[in-house]
Design a protein around this motif. Structure first.
Motif, PDB file in Angstrom:
ATOM      1  N   VAL A 164       0.826  -1.205   0.000  1.00  0.00           N
ATOM      2  CA  VAL A 164       0.000   0.000   0.000  1.00  0.00           C
ATOM      3  C   VAL A 164       0.861   1.257   0.000  1.00  0.00           C
ATOM      4  CG1 VAL A 164      -1.708   1.299   1.335  1.00  0.00           C
ATOM      5  CG2 VAL A 164      -1.905  -1.184   1.140  1.00  0.00           C
ATOM      6  N   LEU A 165       2.023   1.178   0.642  1.00  0.00           N
ATOM      7  CA  LEU A 165       2.931   2.322   0.741  1.00  0.00           C
ATOM      8  C   LEU A 165       4.306   1.912   0.212  1.00  0.00           C
ATOM      9  CD1 LEU A 165       1.971   3.230   4.411  1.00  0.00           C
ATOM     10  CD2 LEU A 165       1.176   4.448   2.365  1.00  0.00           C
ATOM     11  N   PRO A 166       4.462   1.799  -1.104  1.00  0.00           N
ATOM     12  CA  PRO A 166       5.726   1.298  -1.672  1.00  0.00           C
ATOM     13  C   PRO A 166       6.951   2.157  -1.320  1.00  0.00           C
ATOM     14  CG  PRO A 166       4.293   2.219  -3.383  1.00  0.00           C
ATOM     15  CD  PRO A 166       3.474   2.107  -2.154  1.00  0.00           C
ATOM     16  N   LYS A 167       6.725   3.418  -0.972  1.00  0.00           N
ATOM     17  CA  LYS A 167       7.845   4.293  -0.615  1.00  0.00           C
ATOM     18  C   LYS A 167       8.112   4.333   0.886  1.00  0.00           C
ATOM     19  CE  LYS A 167       7.232   7.353  -4.626  1.00  0.00           C
ATOM     20  NZ  LYS A 167       7.021   8.770  -5.065  1.00  0.00           N
ATOM     21  N   ALA A 168       7.417   3.504   1.619  1.00  0.00           N
ATOM     22  CA  ALA A 168       7.591   3.491   3.080  1.00  0.00           C
ATOM     23  C   ALA A 168       9.013   3.108   3.450  1.00  0.00           C
ATOM     24  CB  ALA A 168       6.609   2.506   3.706  1.00  0.00           C
ATOM     25  N   LEU A 169       9.557   3.805   4.436  1.00  0.00           N
ATOM     26  CA  LEU A 169      10.922   3.532   4.908  1.00  0.00           C
ATOM     27  C   LEU A 169      10.956   3.029   6.348  1.00  0.00           C
ATOM     28  CD1 LEU A 169      12.720   6.704   3.466  1.00  0.00           C
ATOM     29  CD2 LEU A 169      12.680   4.396   2.500  1.00  0.00           C
ATOM     30  N   GLN A 170      10.017   3.518   7.162  1.00  0.00           N
ATOM     31  CA  GLN A 170      10.037   3.166   8.577  1.00  0.00           C
ATOM     32  C   GLN A 170       8.646   2.773   9.071  1.00  0.00           C
ATOM     33  OE1 GLN A 170      12.023   5.924  11.396  1.00  0.00           O
ATOM     34  NE2 GLN A 170      10.183   5.763  12.682  1.00  0.00           N
ATOM     35  N   VAL A 171       8.593   1.714   9.835  1.00  0.00           N
ATOM     36  CA  VAL A 171       7.347   1.323  10.493  1.00  0.00           C
ATOM     37  C   VAL A 171       7.577   1.417  11.995  1.00  0.00           C
ATOM     38  CG1 VAL A 171       7.949  -1.148  10.494  1.00  0.00           C
ATOM     39  CG2 VAL A 171       5.561  -0.453  10.711  1.00  0.00           C
ATOM     40  N   THR A 172       6.583   1.970  12.686  1.00  0.00           N
ATOM     41  CA  THR A 172       6.689   2.118  14.140  1.00  0.00           C
ATOM     42  C   THR A 172       5.580   1.314  14.803  1.00  0.00           C
ATOM     43  OG1 THR A 172       7.663   4.324  13.971  1.00  0.00           O
ATOM     44  CG2 THR A 172       6.628   3.744  16.070  1.00  0.00           C
ATOM     45  N   ALA A 173       5.971   0.470  15.737  1.00  0.00           N
ATOM     46  CA  ALA A 173       5.002  -0.374  16.432  1.00  0.00           C
ATOM     47  C   ALA A 173       4.499   0.312  17.694  1.00  0.00           C
ATOM     48  CB  ALA A 173       5.638  -1.712  16.787  1.00  0.00           C
ATOM     49  N   LEU A 174       3.204   0.226  17.917  1.00  0.00           N
ATOM     50  CA  LEU A 174       2.604   0.690  19.164  1.00  0.00           C
ATOM     51  C   LEU A 174       2.521  -0.515  20.092  1.00  0.00           C
ATOM     52  CD1 LEU A 174       1.113   2.726  20.970  1.00  0.00           C
ATOM     53  CD2 LEU A 174      -1.006   2.102  19.776  1.00  0.00           C
ATOM     54  N   SER A 175       3.240  -0.443  21.213  1.00  0.00           N
ATOM     55  CA  SER A 175       3.349  -1.584  22.117  1.00  0.00           C
ATOM     56  C   SER A 175       2.964  -1.194  23.543  1.00  0.00           C
ATOM     57  CB  SER A 175       4.793  -2.099  22.092  1.00  0.00           C
ATOM     58  OG  SER A 175       5.017  -3.068  23.084  1.00  0.00           O
ATOM     59  N   ASN A 176       2.602  -2.190  24.336  1.00  0.00           N
ATOM     60  CA  ASN A 176       2.302  -1.986  25.755  1.00  0.00           C
ATOM     61  C   ASN A 176       3.338  -2.755  26.574  1.00  0.00           C
ATOM     62  OD1 ASN A 176       1.309  -1.799  28.339  1.00  0.00           O
ATOM     63  ND2 ASN A 176      -0.733  -2.570  27.853  1.00  0.00           N
ATOM     64  N   PRO A 177       4.225  -2.065  27.279  1.00  0.00           N
ATOM     65  CA  PRO A 177       5.262  -2.745  28.072  1.00  0.00           C
ATOM     66  C   PRO A 177       4.700  -3.687  29.129  1.00  0.00           C
ATOM     67  CG  PRO A 177       5.755  -0.411  27.832  1.00  0.00           C
ATOM     68  CD  PRO A 177       4.354  -0.604  27.338  1.00  0.00           C
ATOM     69  N   LYS A 178       3.441  -3.498  29.506  1.00  0.00           N
ATOM     70  CA  LYS A 178       2.836  -4.350  30.523  1.00  0.00           C
ATOM     71  C   LYS A 178       2.341  -5.676  29.945  1.00  0.00           C
ATOM     72  CE  LYS A 178      -0.023  -2.245  33.335  1.00  0.00           C
ATOM     73  NZ  LYS A 178      -1.107  -1.338  33.805  1.00  0.00           N
TER      74      LYS A 178
END
Length: 332
Positions: A164-178
């Motif tokens: 969907v985003l062929p020019k994407a360079l970075q993906v950021t994950a939303l995480s819960n440390p708990k």
């Protein structure tokens, strides 16, 4: 020959005993055992309605029906994961025969409450990493059920981002440390990102008030897309995450359809009601005498892709035709 009077008394007593035994046997046949099944949920009754009905349907297909041979005990945390431990203890105090849970945090809460009552998982993260089972093949202990996550699953979602985003360079994950399963899952997601040619970052949120800031931080940190990890907290605040991603014009991918319905861009994940239907099979085996520790966990088989074209237009993303064709649900 005339029988002594005392023999008549014995005959009468014997007849009475036989009559009582016969009556008890008939009563037992008319009143089969009622199994009590506990269900522990991190979200609300309305959010979990489809999964609850799928579990009941799965049980009906196997011969179990409320009011006849099963009674259901539900406990909903309403998005407050800090309530899970208390609700799990309540189910144990209700002397349920088995507890059905969905998600790693919910499973951990149930396990804290009991090490003896059978716990059936209807989808969760890495249960080995969370210390709930020894292995997926030989779980041991009192936890078994339907698994949910794998490195391949992360790979598919990350591949979708690249499509969907062929020019994407970075993906950021939303995480819960708990979340006890996120440590291992983040490693799998990072490997998947690197295999797709993406750099990988993380932002975290432990409570609802941190969600907006975490999504904003991902956008400011240069994320091409937001990769939302599966978590009880996040599952209970799907609309909030979707709005935050839209506000930051950040393409986001989650693993459940209600995220797309709430305004999220993409979701790809297991069919949640199917997980609950399959969990019913484990409940059936356990009620028939099987030990949870001997029941191998199975992997999900049904996956759903959903897209929100309205959101795509708002944030300037064009969905490729071949991706659009694969979608089972499209919000316009």
């Amino acid at each position: 020959m005339v029988k002594p009077a005392w023999t008549k008394g014995i005959v009468g007593v014997v007849a009475l005993v036989l009559a009582l035994l016969s009556s008890h046997a008939m009563g037992g046949a008319q009143q089969p055992k009622t199994w009590k099944i506990g269900v522990l949920v991190s979200s609300s009754k309305s959010v979990n309605a489809a999964r609850d009905e799928a579990l009941r349907q799965g049980l009906r297909d196997l011969g179990y029906e409320e009011g006849k041979n099963i009674a259901m005990e539900y406990r909903y945390a309403e998005g407050r994961t800090d309530r899970l431990d208390k609700l799990a203890r309540e189910l144990v105090e209700q002397k349920v025969d088995v507890i059905v849970v969905g998600g790693t945090q919910v499973a951990v809460a149930a396990k804290k409450a009991t090490s003896t009552l059978p716990i059936v998982v209807a989808g969760a993260g890495d249960l080995v990493e969370a210390g709930l089972i020894k292995s997926f093949m030989y779980p041991g202990g009192n936890v078994t059920g339907v698994a949910r996550m794998s490195a391949d699953f992360f790979g598919v979602r990350l591949k979708l981002i690249k499509e969907v985003l062929p020019k994407a360079l970075q993906v950021t994950a939303l995480s819960n440390p708990k979340n006890p399963g996120h440590s291992r899952s983040l490693k799998d997601a990072q490997l998947g990102a690197q295999a797709s040619g993406l750099t990988f970052q993380t932002v975290t949120a432990r409570i609802p008030n941190e969600l907006d800031g975490a999504v904003g931080a991902a956008a400011k940190g240069g994320a091409s897309a937001l990769f939302v990890m599966t978590d009880a907290l996040f599952n209970s605040h799907v609309p909030q995450i979707a709005r935050a991603a839209l506000r930051n014009r950040l393409p986001a991918v989650y693993d459940r359809i209600d995220f797309v319905e709430a305004g999220g861009l993409i979701s790809y994940g297991v069919n949640l009601p199917d997980l609950s239907r399959r969990a019913a099979e484990y409940v059936d085996q356990i009620l028939k005498g099987a030990k949870p520790g001997d029941l191998t966990l199975v992997q999900p088989t049904k996956f759903d892709l959903a897209l929100n074209l309205k959101t795509a237009g708002q944030i300037g993303v064009t969905i490729p035709p071949d991706v659009l064709k694969r979608a089972g649900k499209v919000v316009k």
